[in-house]
Design an enzyme around this catalytic site. Structure first.
Site, short mmCIF file in Angstrom:
data_model
loop_
_atom_site.label_atom_id
_atom_site.label_comp_id
_atom_site.label_asym_id
_atom_site.label_seq_id
_atom_site.Cartn_x
_atom_site.Cartn_y
_atom_site.Cartn_z
CD GLN A 132 -2.35 1.25 2.85
OE1 GLN A 132 -1.71 0.81 3.82
NE2 GLN A 132 -3.53 1.78 2.97
N GLY A 133 0.86 2.00 -1.10
CA GLY A 133 1.67 3.21 -1.19
C GLY A 133 0.84 4.45 -0.92
CE1 TYR A 134 -3.77 3.82 -0.67
CE2 TYR A 134 -4.94 4.40 1.33
CZ TYR A 134 -4.93 3.83 0.08
OH TYR A 134 -6.08 3.28 -0.41
CB SER A 135 2.46 6.81 4.73
OG SER A 135 1.33 6.30 5.37
CB SER A 167 3.42 -3.08 5.43
OG SER A 167 3.27 -2.24 6.53
CD GLU A 250 -4.66 0.16 6.61
OE1 GLU A 250 -5.01 1.25 6.14
OE2 GLU A 250 -3.49 -0.12 6.89
C1 LIG Z 1 3.55 -0.86 11.46
C2 LIG Z 1 3.16 0.18 10.45
C3 LIG Z 1 2.83 -0.22 9.18
C4 LIG Z 1 2.48 0.75 8.22
N1 LIG Z 1 2.21 0.32 6.94
C5 LIG Z 1 1.91 1.25 6.01
C6 LIG Z 1 1.69 0.84 4.66
O1 LIG Z 1 1.76 -0.35 4.32
N2 LIG Z 1 1.41 1.78 3.75
C7 LIG Z 1 1.31 3.11 4.07
O2 LIG Z 1 1.00 3.91 3.19
N3 LIG Z 1 1.55 3.54 5.33
C8 LIG Z 1 1.85 2.63 6.31
N4 LIG Z 1 2.11 3.05 7.59
C9 LIG Z 1 2.12 4.48 7.89
C10 LIG Z 1 0.95 4.93 8.75
O3 LIG Z 1 -0.24 4.95 8.00
C11 LIG Z 1 1.31 6.31 9.32
O4 LIG Z 1 2.41 6.11 10.20
C12 LIG Z 1 0.17 6.93 10.08
O5 LIG Z 1 -0.86 7.30 9.21
C13 LIG Z 1 0.64 8.17 10.87
O6 LIG Z 1 1.32 9.05 10.05
P1 LIG Z 1 2.77 9.60 10.43
O7 LIG Z 1 3.63 8.46 10.82
O8 LIG Z 1 3.21 10.49 9.33
O9 LIG Z 1 2.53 10.46 11.75
P2 LIG Z 1 1.98 11.95 11.84
O10 LIG Z 1 0.77 12.08 10.99
O11 LIG Z 1 3.11 12.89 11.59
O12 LIG Z 1 1.54 12.03 13.34
C14 LIG Z 1 2.46 12.27 14.41
C15 LIG Z 1 1.67 12.35 15.71
O13 LIG Z 1 0.76 13.46 15.67
C16 LIG Z 1 -0.58 13.00 15.91
N5 LIG Z 1 -1.51 13.77 15.08
C17 LIG Z 1 -1.38 14.05 13.75
N6 LIG Z 1 -2.44 14.76 13.33
C18 LIG Z 1 -3.28 14.91 14.39
C19 LIG Z 1 -4.56 15.53 14.58
N7 LIG Z 1 -5.20 16.13 13.56
N8 LIG Z 1 -5.11 15.47 15.81
C20 LIG Z 1 -4.49 14.87 16.85
N9 LIG Z 1 -3.26 14.25 16.72
C21 LIG Z 1 -2.68 14.27 15.52
C22 LIG Z 1 -0.59 11.55 15.51
O14 LIG Z 1 -1.61 10.83 16.19
C23 LIG Z 1 0.80 11.10 15.96
O15 LIG Z 1 0.81 10.80 17.33
C24 LIG Z 1 2.46 2.12 8.56
C25 LIG Z 1 2.81 2.51 9.85
C26 LIG Z 1 3.16 1.56 10.79
C27 LIG Z 1 3.54 2.03 12.16
#
Ligand SMILES: Cc1cc2nc3c(=O)[nH]c(=O)nc-3n(C[C@H](O)[C@H](O)[C@H](O)COP(=O)(O)OP(=O)(O)OC[C@H]3O[C@@H](n4cnc5c(N)ncnc54)[C@H](O)[C@@H]3O)c2cc1C
Length: 398
Positions: A132-135, A167, A250
């Protein structure tokens, strides 16, 4: 609420249990119940593909898919029975899980007939592994701010940019990917959903090591990657809606309540055989208090999941149920592991092959891995925002 299943559904369960008794692969270093995508050894990949193939041949893969796409059109009750029995019998997880649970249902709903014919049969038997290429760096919770762009050049998109935390990217054949196709449009409007063959020139996958020590996810770089325009899912610039249906699938996938109940049972068993402060751990007041906390939360989670199941059977909209499930289950999983580590004391640091290790070192590993699940697929804070705004009608946070 009537919690009993029909005679036909119970017969399905019996048939399935009998099949599992005969066909479940013997557990080994390469076949285990882990679902952390850390298929770091090719032998694990081969074993996992073979297991999904066997399960498919027996008619137990994607049973909820319509029959014309290779499923059995099974009811939600049957799907629940299947996942319950696989988990209770500690069957290996499916390596093609992201294809089966996320992109497969998305293609059934939004894909072209050509996309469905090309990919769905291969997804069913794990001939295609998907990621999944989202983040992206800087676009996680605020996913719609993503910057990987795709410019149209004749019959192709030319993709440039970077994804992160992808992932299974290191073993995936294909990626379902969000790209920006109209930088001038408001951020939710200029995004498209495309399918990318991971063997296309210009893609670099750089594995990231997780704190468990295993490379579960990767950074993925795109440098002038040519993707046929026929790989667009849904309409150009309307990928946000397509992406949201995948995310809904998901959230359901991550919130596996049966696995949490099983982990709770493992914790009870662990506590019964360990001592703490010179007495049986079950008699230690601090342990008892923490056990009571996670046990009560496990029961509440179970009944909430049953209510959700009942809503689905009766065609009631899911509302914020999936968010509640994701929030509660992922945090509970992590807390159950934390209690186990407290019961184990110093033994909680031992890894898989160490002498005196308990449960093959799964508690410290899961304690780290489950923290990732609290974040992945939408963090707890984001789920709380959804619940408070859409469920409780509270004003939007700043
Ligand atoms: C084990 C694992 C597997 C993953 N697999 C994939 C994958 O296959 N494909 C993919 O695309 N992504 C994947 N991800 C990424 C995941 O979707 C992101 O880590 C997640 O969406 C959070 O984004 P970020 O890490 O950029 O944190 P950020 O968005 O930068 O957040 C940082 C902190 O700020 C808080 N925060 C942010 N915005 C708000 C708000 N509006 N209100 C309150 N708090 C807020 C968050 O809760 C967090 O604590 C994976 C992540 C993990 C840990």
């Amino acid at each position: 609420m009537d919690l009993t299943h029909s005679a036909e559904d119970e017969a399905f369960r019996r048939e399935l249990k009998a099949w599992l008794r005969k066909h479940l692969p013997r557990r080994s270093r390469y076949v285990d119940g882990g679902d952390d995508f850390s298929y770091d050894d090719p032998r694990r990949v081969t074993a996992a593909r073979a297991w999904q193939h066997t399960l498919y041949q027996a008619g137990y893969v994607a049973i909820g898919w319509p029959t014309e796409f290779g499923g059995r059109g099974a009811s939600i009750v049957r799907q629940t029975i299947l996942s319950e029995e696989l988990i209770r019998n500690r069957a290996p997880s499916l390596i093609g899980g992201m294809g089966l649970q996320m992109v497969g249902p998305t293609l059934i709903r939004h894909g072209t007939p050509a996309q469905q014919q090309e990919h769905l049969p291969k997804i069913l038997v794990a001939d295609e592994i998907w990621c999944q290429g989202y983040s992206e760096p800087g676009s996680g919770s605020d996913l719609a701010s993503l910057r990987t762009r795709a410019e149209i050049d004749g019959d192709f998109f030319i993709v440039n940019g970077q994804k992160v935390w992808t992932s299974a990217a290191q073993l995936a054949d294909w990626m379902f990917c969000l790209v920006r196709t109209d930088p001038s449009a408001p951020k939710h409007k200029g995004i498209s959903y495309i399918l990318i063959d991971m063997k296309t020139p210009g893609i670099t996958v750089r594995p990231l090591r997780q704190m468990t020590g295993e490379p579960g996810f990767s950074e993925v770089f795109f440098n002038d990657v040519r993707v046929p325009r026929t790989n667009l899912v849904g309409k150009l610039n309307e990928g946000w809606n397509v992406a949201n249906s995948t995310l809904q699938f998901e959230r359901n996938m991550l919130a596996s309540t049966t696995r949490t109940q099983q982990r709770m049972n493992d914790l009870v068993a662990l506590t019964q055989r360990r001592t703490k402060n010179g007495v049986k751990a079950t008699r230690d007041p601090a342990v008892r208090q923490r056990m009571a906390d996670v046990l009560i939360r496990t029961e509440a989670m179970k009944y909430h999941a049953l209510k959700q199941l009942s809503d689905e059977i009766h065609g009631r909209p899911p509302g914020i149920g999936a968010s509640i499930n994701k929030l509660v289950t992922t945090e509970l999983n992590h807390d159950i592991c934390a209690v186990a580590l407290e019961v184990l004391g110093s033994y909680g640091q031992l890894r898989r092959d160490a002498p005196h290790v308990e449960d093959k070192g799964s508690w410290p590993k899961d304690h780290m891995f489950t923290l990732g699940l609290v974040i992945g697929g939408g963090t707890s804070q984001i789920q709380k925002n959804i619940i408070s705004e859409r469920g409780l009608g509270l004003p939007k946070g700043s």
